[in-house]
Design a protein around this motif. Structure first.
Motif, mmCIF file in Angstrom:
data_model
loop_
_atom_site.group_PDB
_atom_site.id
_atom_site.type_symbol
_atom_site.label_atom_id
_atom_site.label_comp_id
_atom_site.label_asym_id
_atom_site.label_seq_id
_atom_site.Cartn_x
_atom_site.Cartn_y
_atom_site.Cartn_z
ATOM 1 N N PRO A 306 0.847 -1.197 0.000
ATOM 2 C CA PRO A 306 0.000 0.000 0.000
ATOM 3 C C PRO A 306 0.880 1.244 0.000
ATOM 4 C CG PRO A 306 -0.695 -1.570 1.699
ATOM 5 C CD PRO A 306 0.660 -2.006 1.214
ATOM 6 N N VAL A 307 0.634 2.132 -0.934
ATOM 7 C CA VAL A 307 1.348 3.410 -0.980
ATOM 8 C C VAL A 307 0.602 4.441 -0.147
ATOM 9 C CG1 VAL A 307 2.232 5.236 -2.493
ATOM 10 C CG2 VAL A 307 2.296 2.849 -3.237
ATOM 11 N N GLU A 308 -0.708 4.375 -0.182
ATOM 12 C CA GLU A 308 -1.575 5.182 0.679
ATOM 13 C C GLU A 308 -2.493 4.219 1.417
ATOM 14 O OE1 GLU A 308 -1.551 8.267 1.411
ATOM 15 O OE2 GLU A 308 -0.714 9.450 -0.246
ATOM 16 N N VAL A 309 -2.219 3.975 2.691
ATOM 17 C CA VAL A 309 -2.941 2.961 3.452
ATOM 18 C C VAL A 309 -4.438 3.224 3.469
ATOM 19 C CG1 VAL A 309 -3.357 2.108 5.796
ATOM 20 C CG2 VAL A 309 -1.031 2.153 4.881
ATOM 21 N N GLY A 310 -4.834 4.439 3.764
ATOM 22 C CA GLY A 310 -6.260 4.734 3.860
ATOM 23 C C GLY A 310 -6.984 4.497 2.552
ATOM 24 N N ALA A 311 -6.450 5.033 1.459
ATOM 25 C CA ALA A 311 -7.092 4.878 0.152
ATOM 26 C C ALA A 311 -7.106 3.417 -0.281
ATOM 27 C CB ALA A 311 -6.375 5.739 -0.882
ATOM 28 N N ALA A 312 -6.031 2.692 0.007
ATOM 29 C CA ALA A 312 -5.970 1.286 -0.391
ATOM 30 C C ALA A 312 -7.017 0.449 0.337
ATOM 31 C CB ALA A 312 -4.576 0.732 -0.118
ATOM 32 N N LEU A 313 -7.123 0.616 1.644
ATOM 33 C CA LEU A 313 -8.033 -0.224 2.417
ATOM 34 C C LEU A 313 -9.492 0.091 2.145
ATOM 35 C CD1 LEU A 313 -6.195 -0.493 5.860
ATOM 36 C CD2 LEU A 313 -6.366 -2.207 4.043
ATOM 37 N N GLN A 314 -9.793 1.320 1.789
ATOM 38 C CA GLN A 314 -11.192 1.624 1.500
ATOM 39 C C GLN A 314 -11.557 1.371 0.038
ATOM 40 O OE1 GLN A 314 -11.525 5.654 2.923
ATOM 41 N NE2 GLN A 314 -11.208 6.542 0.892
ATOM 42 N N ALA A 315 -10.574 0.984 -0.782
ATOM 43 C CA ALA A 315 -10.864 0.685 -2.184
ATOM 44 C C ALA A 315 -11.452 -0.709 -2.368
ATOM 45 C CB ALA A 315 -9.588 0.814 -3.016
ATOM 46 N N ARG A 316 -11.264 -1.604 -1.386
ATOM 47 C CA ARG A 316 -11.770 -2.961 -1.479
ATOM 48 C C ARG A 316 -12.951 -3.157 -0.537
ATOM 49 N NH1 ARG A 316 -8.814 -7.696 1.606
ATOM 50 N NH2 ARG A 316 -11.043 -8.201 1.716
ATOM 51 N N THR A 317 -13.646 -4.268 -0.704
ATOM 52 C CA THR A 317 -14.698 -4.635 0.233
ATOM 53 C C THR A 317 -14.200 -5.775 1.116
ATOM 54 O OG1 THR A 317 -15.709 -6.220 -1.284
ATOM 55 C CG2 THR A 317 -16.477 -3.932 -1.408
ATOM 56 N N TYR A 318 -15.051 -6.197 2.077
ATOM 57 C CA TYR A 318 -14.622 -7.172 3.079
ATOM 58 C C TYR A 318 -15.652 -8.294 3.201
ATOM 59 C CZ TYR A 318 -11.054 -3.772 3.776
ATOM 60 O OH TYR A 318 -9.997 -2.934 3.531
ATOM 61 N N ALA A 319 -15.149 -9.499 3.386
ATOM 62 C CA ALA A 319 -15.998 -10.686 3.363
ATOM 63 C C ALA A 319 -16.971 -10.738 4.527
ATOM 64 C CB ALA A 319 -15.132 -11.946 3.350
ATOM 65 N N ALA A 320 -16.673 -10.026 5.600
ATOM 66 C CA ALA A 320 -17.542 -9.966 6.773
ATOM 67 C C ALA A 320 -17.419 -8.575 7.382
ATOM 68 C CB ALA A 320 -17.136 -11.031 7.790
ATOM 69 N N PRO A 321 -18.420 -8.136 8.143
ATOM 70 C CA PRO A 321 -18.316 -6.814 8.770
ATOM 71 C C PRO A 321 -17.071 -6.718 9.640
ATOM 72 C CG PRO A 321 -20.565 -7.625 8.900
ATOM 73 C CD PRO A 321 -19.737 -8.758 8.387
ATOM 74 N N VAL A 322 -16.404 -5.568 9.564
ATOM 75 C CA VAL A 322 -15.178 -5.370 10.320
ATOM 76 C C VAL A 322 -15.131 -3.929 10.813
ATOM 77 C CG1 VAL A 322 -13.842 -4.772 8.248
ATOM 78 C CG2 VAL A 322 -12.665 -5.632 10.284
ATOM 79 N N ASP A 323 -14.658 -3.763 12.036
ATOM 80 C CA ASP A 323 -14.429 -2.429 12.607
ATOM 81 C C ASP A 323 -13.225 -2.563 13.538
ATOM 82 O OD1 ASP A 323 -14.488 0.143 13.500
ATOM 83 O OD2 ASP A 323 -16.338 -0.050 14.666
ATOM 84 N N VAL A 324 -12.047 -2.284 13.007
ATOM 85 C CA VAL A 324 -10.821 -2.453 13.771
ATOM 86 C C VAL A 324 -9.919 -1.248 13.580
ATOM 87 C CG1 VAL A 324 -10.811 -4.982 13.702
ATOM 88 C CG2 VAL A 324 -9.691 -3.693 11.880
ATOM 89 N N VAL A 325 -9.096 -1.006 14.583
ATOM 90 C CA VAL A 325 -8.069 0.028 14.500
ATOM 91 C C VAL A 325 -6.732 -0.659 14.293
ATOM 92 C CG1 VAL A 325 -6.875 1.895 15.699
ATOM 93 C CG2 VAL A 325 -9.368 1.650 15.923
ATOM 94 N N LEU A 326 -6.091 -0.307 13.194
ATOM 95 C CA LEU A 326 -4.802 -0.884 12.836
ATOM 96 C C LEU A 326 -3.691 0.096 13.168
ATOM 97 C CD1 LEU A 326 -5.778 -2.185 9.269
ATOM 98 C CD2 LEU A 326 -5.819 -3.484 11.414
ATOM 99 N N ASP A 327 -2.716 -0.382 13.901
ATOM 100 C CA ASP A 327 -1.526 0.419 14.176
ATOM 101 C C ASP A 327 -0.468 -0.007 13.165
ATOM 102 O OD1 ASP A 327 0.514 1.935 15.145
ATOM 103 O OD2 ASP A 327 0.545 1.055 17.144
#
Length: 414
Positions: A306-327
């Motif tokens: 990922p070059v831009e973490v935020g943009a990369a992670l929100q560009a895809r969808t997820y197989a199950a609901p997720v709400d996590v804080v990544l350090d």
């Protein structure tokens, strides 16, 4: 005559391409390429996205970045820089040339607004320190077709096969490929001219095999699949012992897929089918009578960061609901370092900076490995590469990042 150049790194100019490319070829052993192959790579080179490091009149470092769009989980086609043609002259190693090129390149990719960078690694241990993680794997096999049988699904007999010159059906085959791209993470939407790479067929690289051959599968008068391959005949004391080498196969449905595999298994005067670079979940594995005689093995394929973490992670969808804080730790691209709240499901996602307590800690390299769903966060945690900071967060995130469909796959190199 004094040189008009000053030492350093600069964007590649068209009139410098030959010396730049010769530097690259020398770094990879120095074997000359066929004229048609060399010319095609020149046409594909994006000069404004390529870098040359000079020492006087000599190019001592090369790097490029193709403009790609990469399918991510959920089917979105996301801009990605295809890092390529990276080399450092043997005379200039351990002087920081590679690091300087990677630094400049990732800064450029960020400025271009591309959230992902991807590459295939000739030496995997090089790129981890720049944040690239192995994100897809590829299947290799050597099948004893004299002893392994196929059990094909209903409808296979209704598929019509015919031989065709590869160039004559190139447009139709490329249309099949394009229809498949949105359905599997890791696939590349090919830009014009890239379809010609698959038809490169210099005699010097055939190793005694035939020129490239092609068979197409038709349904209702339309091409719905194809296989490109070579045949190398051989004879032993017991008779024929030829080998089919599969170069490329694509099919729009199980019956078409099975019809093509059945054809390859049954080519006259051959008893071995070899392949590489296939999806790890390739369907033929579940049609064969004896998987042990197929001698399968896996190899790392696409590396992603990922070059831009935020943009990369929100560009895809997820197989199950997720709400996590990544350090996230990213020493090479520090703008990614910090805590990010990822919230998403199968419909979409958001990823924003947060001051909330972290649930998981990992580096951008592990994030790259897990991004397409081919490597689980649970497996990375078992290796000590991901740390769970909130009980239950690892399982939640691992399920969400995991594949909801086909395994990720890079269909060809670059």
């Amino acid at each position: 005559m004094a040189s008009d150049r000053t030492d350093g790194m600069r964007v590649l100019r068209p009139d410098d391409w030959d010396v730049w490319y010769d530097t690259l070829l020398r770094a990879f052993g120095g074997a000359p390429e066929a004229p048609e192959e060399r010319e095609l790579w020149r046409e594909l080179t994006e000069f404004d996205r390529s870098l040359a490091v000079w020492d006087g009149d000599a190019v001592v470092g090369t790097a490029g970045a193709f403009t790609f769009r990469l399918t991510v989980p959920g089917g979105a086609s996301v801009p990605a820089a295809g890092v390529t043609m990276v080399s450092v002259a043997g005379t200039h190693r351990r002087r920081g040339v590679l690091t300087s090129m990677m630094r400049r390149q990732l800064d450029d990719v960020r400025s271009w607004g591309e959230p992902l960078a991807v590459l295939t690694a000739s030496e995997p241990d090089i790129y981890g320190r720049f944040g690239y993680g192995a994100a897809t794997y590829a299947l290799r096999a050597e099948i004893d077709t004299a002893r392994v049988r196929l059990s094909v699904p209903a409808g296979t007999d209704g598929v019509r096969l015919r031989y065709a010159a590869p160039a004559d059906v190139l447009e139709d085959c490329e249309a099949v490929y394009a229809r498949l791209v949105p359905g599997r993470p890791g696939m590349l939407a090919r830009r014009p001219k890239w379809e010609r790479v698959a038809l490169l067929d210099p005699e010097s690289e055939r190793e005694g095999a035939s020129p490239l051959q092609c068979v197409v599968a038709e349904r209702n008068g339309r091409i719905a699949g194809y296989a490109r391959y070579r045949v190398k005949l051989g004879w032993g004391d017991s008779g024929h012992d030829g080998t089919v080498s599969l170069e490329d196969l694509a099919a729009e449905d199980p019956a078409v897929d099975a019809a093509l595999w059945r054809f390859l298994f049954g080519i006259d005067l051959t008893s071995t089918l070899v392949m590489r670079g296939r999806p790890v979940d390739d369907a033929w594995q579940y049609l064969v009578s004896d998987i042990r005689r197929c001698r399968t093995r896996q190899r790392d394929s696409l590396y992603l960061r990922p070059v831009e973490v935020g943009a990369a992670l929100q560009a895809r969808t997820y197989a199950a609901p997720v709400d996590v804080v990544l350090d996230v730790e990213d020493a090479f691209c520090p703008w990614n370092t910090g805590r990010w709240r990822l919230s998403g499901d199968a419909k979409g996602a958001s990823c924003e900076r947060t001051a909330d307590a972290a649930d998981l800690a990992l580096t951008v390299r592990e994030l790259g490995s897990a991004y397409l769903g081919g490597v689980s966060l649970t497996a990375l945690a078992a290796a000590g590469r991901v740390r769970e900071l909130r009980a239950g967060a690892l399982a939640e995130a691992s399920v969400a990042f995991g594949p909801a469909g086909p395994a990720p796959w890079l269909p060809h190199g670059f």
